[in-house]
Each structure stands twice: as C-alpha cells, then as structure tokens.
Enzyme design. Sequence first.
Site, PDB file in Angstrom:
ATOM      1  N   LYS A 327     -12.015 -18.000 -14.484  1.00 50.97           N
ATOM      2  CA  LYS A 327     -12.996 -17.257 -14.346  1.00 50.97           C
ATOM      3  C   LYS A 327     -13.727 -16.292 -14.879  1.00 50.97           C
ATOM      4  O   LYS A 327     -12.584 -15.577 -14.773  1.00 50.97           O
ATOM      5  CB  LYS A 327     -12.949 -16.788 -13.037  1.00 50.97           C
ATOM      6  CG  LYS A 327     -13.816 -17.079 -11.543  1.00 50.97           C
ATOM      7  CD  LYS A 327     -13.364 -16.931 -10.396  1.00 50.97           C
ATOM      8  CE  LYS A 327     -14.385 -16.249  -8.700  1.00 50.97           C
ATOM      9  NZ  LYS A 327     -13.547 -16.175  -7.753  1.00 50.97           N
ATOM     10  N   GLU A 406     -12.218 -23.196   7.980  1.00 50.21           N
ATOM     11  CA  GLU A 406     -12.760 -22.832   9.260  1.00 50.21           C
ATOM     12  C   GLU A 406     -12.672 -22.917  10.134  1.00 50.21           C
ATOM     13  O   GLU A 406     -12.261 -22.996  11.570  1.00 50.21           O
ATOM     14  CB  GLU A 406     -14.442 -22.921   9.300  1.00 50.21           C
ATOM     15  CG  GLU A 406     -14.880 -22.002   7.976  1.00 50.21           C
ATOM     16  CD  GLU A 406     -15.174 -22.619   6.987  1.00 50.21           C
ATOM     17  OE1 GLU A 406     -15.547 -21.608   5.889  1.00 50.21           O
ATOM     18  OE2 GLU A 406     -14.938 -23.589   6.727  1.00 50.21           O
ATOM     19  N   ARG A 434     -19.381 -23.600  11.361  1.00 50.97           N
ATOM     20  CA  ARG A 434     -18.703 -24.442  10.491  1.00 50.97           C
ATOM     21  C   ARG A 434     -18.085 -25.246  11.890  1.00 50.97           C
ATOM     22  O   ARG A 434     -17.559 -26.120  11.969  1.00 50.97           O
ATOM     23  CB  ARG A 434     -17.823 -24.809   9.217  1.00 50.97           C
ATOM     24  CG  ARG A 434     -19.052 -24.204   8.221  1.00 50.97           C
ATOM     25  CD  ARG A 434     -18.584 -23.792   6.726  1.00 50.97           C
ATOM     26  NE  ARG A 434     -18.515 -25.313   5.827  1.00 50.97           N
ATOM     27  CZ  ARG A 434     -18.285 -25.158   5.060  1.00 50.97           C
ATOM     28  NH1 ARG A 434     -17.355 -24.986   4.639  1.00 50.97           N
ATOM     29  NH2 ARG A 434     -18.052 -26.652   4.348  1.00 50.97           N
TER      30      ARG A 434
END
Length: 678
Positions: A327, A406, A434
């Site tokens: 990353k 979530e 969600r």
Amino acid sequence: MSLIFLSQSKCLLKCYSNWELELDTAQASLLVLSYYRASSAFQLIMSRLLDKVNSPADIKALTSQELEALAQEIRNEMINVVTSNGGHMASSLGAVELTLALHRVFESPRDKIVWDVGHQAYAHKLITGRKESFSTLRKMGGVSGFPNREESEHDHFGTGHASTSISAALGMAKARDLSGDNYHVLAVIGDGSIGGGMALEAINNASQLGSNIIVILNDNGMSISPSVGSIARLLDKVRFTHNYDRAMARGQQFIRAIPFSSFWYKLAQRLKSGIKGLIMPTRLWEEFGFTYMGPVNGHKIDEVEKALTYARGYNRKPVLLHLITTKGKGYGPAEDDSICFHGLSPSGNKKQSAPSYSKVFADTCLQVMKNDSKVVIITAAMPEGNSLSAIQEAFPERVIDVGICEQHAVTFAAGLATQGYKPVVAIYSTFLQRSFDQIVHDVCLQKLPVTFAIDRAGIVGEDGKTHQGALDLSYLSLIPNMVVSAPKDEGELQDLMYTAINSGRPMAVRYPRGCGYGVALSTNPAFIEIGSSEELKPGKDLTIIATGTTVLPALKAAEMLELNDVDAGVINCRFVKPLDEQLITRAASATGRVLVVEENVLFGGLGSIIAQTLHNTNARLDQLSLGDDFVQHGAPELLRKALQLDSQGIFDQALKLFGADFETEITPLNKQSLSAGP
C-alpha cells in the site's frame, strides 16, 4: 511537485546509504536537488507516455520498459492531483501495476472488472479516457473518487462500500451464462474486504452457481488500518513465507538432476501439496470451490500478466489469484505511513483550531470509561477514523475492531449489552445503514442499551454519493424504541454521548465530519432530558426548527431576517426522536409559519416527523433538506450553498414563506449540477 521531490529525495538518500557514500546533509540535499532538476527537465523534453494513453488499447503494445515508465508517470499524476484535491492515495498507488496488467490481458469494456470499494481505481480512471479531466477529481461536477457507471463504460459497477465486488461479479457472470455469451468477469478485492460477510457469502455461492469468475485478492495487509481477523492472519502466513515458490522451484531442479528422478519428483509433488496446504491459504479457497493461484508479486507487471493470462484460460471453476502488494507503493511517505496516506484532505483546507467532532467523541468516551468499566467501544475497521487511538492505548481490551463487518458489530454489541455492559458502536453514517436489520431485530426489539456514535453524518463532501450520511435520520427514526439525537456543536456532543451511554436504552448520536466551532468543552458532561429541545431564540413571525449542523446557520439566518423586520425564532431540535412536541406545537401555533432545516433526505427525517406532529394546526410548513436525490461529490461548503443549507439559503427560503411581501433574489438549486458527471 514538492511531495514528489521529497519522495525522490528519500529514495536517493537510501541509495547513498547503500553505496556507503559519506555525504553530509547539505551535500546530499544539493545532490538530490540537482537530480530532481535534471529529471524534471528531462521529463519536459521527453513527452510523457501517459499523454498518449486515451484508452486501454493504447497500453497493449508497450514494452516492459515503457510500462515501468508509464507506471511511474501514473503515480506522479496521482500524487500531484491527490495532494491538491484530496483523495485515496495509498490504495491507488499500490494497484498501478495490477491495473496496467488487467487492461493489457483483458478487453474492457467487453470484459467486466469490478473494483471492491473503488478507492484503488485512480490508475484505472487515468487509462480509460479520464486523463484530461483527472485534475477535477472529487471536485464538484468533476471526476468521482470511486467507480461510477454514469461516468465511463469501463466502470462496470458503482462501488464505494466494501465487500460487494464478488457478489456483483457473480451476478454479471450468471447473466453472461444465461445469455450464452463468453466475456470474462473479474472482481478486485483487498484482504480487508474479503473478510466481510457479503464477500464470504458470494464465495460460498460461487461454486454452487457454476459460473466462472476471477477473484483477484489484492493483499497488502491493510484496510484503512491493519486488517484483523482469522483470514488476515491466514494471509499473513503468505507474506511471511514469500520465498516458498522459489524454494520449491529450486528443489524440483535438484530432483530432476538425481537418479530415479521420476519417482522422487512424484513423491515431492505429494509432499509439496501437503506443505503448501500448511503454509499457503489454498485449502480455504479450494474448499469453497475455487482454484487458488499465487502468491504473485503484484508490482511485477510481467508476472501479474502471466498469472492473469493463465487465469483467463482456466474455465473449469472459479479462480482466486492472490497478489502481494504494498500500500502506497512508489511514494516513500505513503509506504512508511499508509494509514495517514490512505485518505488525504484537500490542500486548501484551513487548519482549524477547534478539535474535530470525532476527537471530542473519543475524548468524551475516554473520560466516561475511566469511571465506568462497563463501557466498551466497537469499531468496524475505523479506529483511526473514529479517533480511538488514545482509548486503545488506555483500554486496549475495551476497544474492539471487528473488521469491515458492520452487521456483526451491531449484534456483537447487543450480546455485550445482555450481560450488563454499555457498548458504544462507532460507525460512519453511510456504513451503519448496512446493519439496519441488526439494529431493528437485535437491539431495538429487545430494548438493549446500545449507543450508536454515528460519525460523518450529513454532508461529508468530496467522497460523494456513496459516503454522504444522508439517510440515518430516516431509517433510525422509524424504528420503535430508538432515540435519535444530533448536537448543535461539540459541547452538546459531549452531553449527548454521556446521556446515551447512561440512558439504559438504544440511542443514536449523529455528528458531522470536520471540526467544531471552538465552544468551551466541559470536564463533566451533563445528562440531557431525553426528548427535550432547546429554544435558542423566541420569535413572533416564523419558527425555524433545525437539528445538528443546521442549527447555528439557522441562528445566523434569524439575525439576517431581523434586519428585514422578520422576528424568527430558532429551536435546536437536538432530539429528532422522541420529539419535543409541546415546545414545537406551541412555537408553531404562535408564529403560524415553520421552516424545518436538516442534513438528511427529504422523506422520513425531521421534516416528516414535524409534519405529522403539526397536521392538526394551521401552521404553514416548509422544509430544507438534502432533497430526494443522492448528493454528489464536492466541497461541503459548496454543496451546502447549492442545497440552500447555509445561512443565506435558510434566509432566502424563510422569506418565501411570506409570499409577495418580500422581494429577494433567490438562486434555485441546480439539481443537474449535483447529479451530473464531468
């Protein structure tokens, strides 16, 4: 350009260290500056490869050397634009070679590529016809920060939330099979997202459907923060045993050189299968019906192309291609601190002296947790975004990161609550939606004392329609037993958080992105009577009812109205549910005119609740909201101005309630400017 210079400086200084050159700081700086000036001049003389790339077809004939140069040009372009406009830098920097390889091996838009989350797709945008407009990235009316079907035929699925790509790709593959077509479908997903429930559900369904797809696991060990959970630990084995395949290849060469090599080779193959099952995460994916390929160095374009070509020709069952990437690749500061460089704010943003709402939330929780051992914080892969670092240091056992899950976070909190704990679920507004069923069934139906700290509520700005916190007042207010609140400033946030944690019932506190107003903060937050509103200014001609971020602009608008001989009252509706019906009915009956202002969609929020409350009165009611549309990307102040949610917009709309008695120039909202692409 200065950031590119710093990155190049860092790289060169590392080289000097490797060469063991004895340079002091001044000498090294002069050498780096000379190199930078020379390389910049060279780039000006030589035309960029990127300037010649207008579609994926333009990269297919490039040599390996040209591809490497193009990858660096793409990174330079990203750094230039993102450091100015803000955006997701580290994720996109880490996916450049993968993007080039994908578009060389496959034929977009015929072949379908679905980017999970989509924040790693900047290189994809640059080589699919958006190079000239890339400087408008995340600006109002400009290029979106995420894949957008309205923006390009190469954006096959709109994304912004995690773990959706495999489901979408599987649906496309099934449509292909039903139609008798033969295009390829790929899902590009990170190691943080693949642990999400939707991703695992899709993987579980893939072999049952029998539709071939290619899942590319872009494994950099991170979501925003380091990935957590058993799958992340499993993938860690690969990153720490990256020499496995090379060792096996050398072993095979050795075996072929000895007597009875055929026998020993077959035995080695059996041993290899067993050893690879121990070291590599092949068994997990193969039990799901996938063929596992990898790991492959995701920054070696030729290696990625070979792997993709093989996967493209493999049609017996779904393929999971495992790439190891870094990353922030190619930009020193982003590699060193990929959390900080995951998402950058626009460079023009003024530094605020007031703390952010996220920090005030976290500081208040820390203060409460010192005196109450039953308080536990739960986050879904957002410890930094929720400013939880200080709490993690103080109470590491009571800050729980469940990953990008979530739904699990909410029911996990419900379980804690049944045992006498006081869980605080800290999730962004756009992601909390969600977990709607879990909020209804597992928390509110059982009246469990779970606090929902809803960050990034209302307009969030440049991240756009996938991230605006536009729906929470509506979807939370309709649930029985739920208390819904929003502070007018950071001081009231302290009190509402303290109230929620100690209320003994389900309660949501929504607060915006960004910094507060600089109001004095308390060392002893107070309990606010649930359902009570606050009359900030009485009025005789008009009642403005505002909540959250719209309260102080409403006060300013009331001052402006007073200069036009309109006596406007302002009510801080800090509790959207339950509503302070007595205060609101009294004020509305006294003035006969009501203007409701909220950063929420038109239907189901504060305006709808007040309309129901006042249906038996003669008050004339009007409303300012986010409208019945998805709000596009742009600077928050520009979006609020366009939606008339700033003080001037509230003033203009208030005068409309008086009909022809007042003349004022009102600029109507140009909805097209908010919904159109570049």
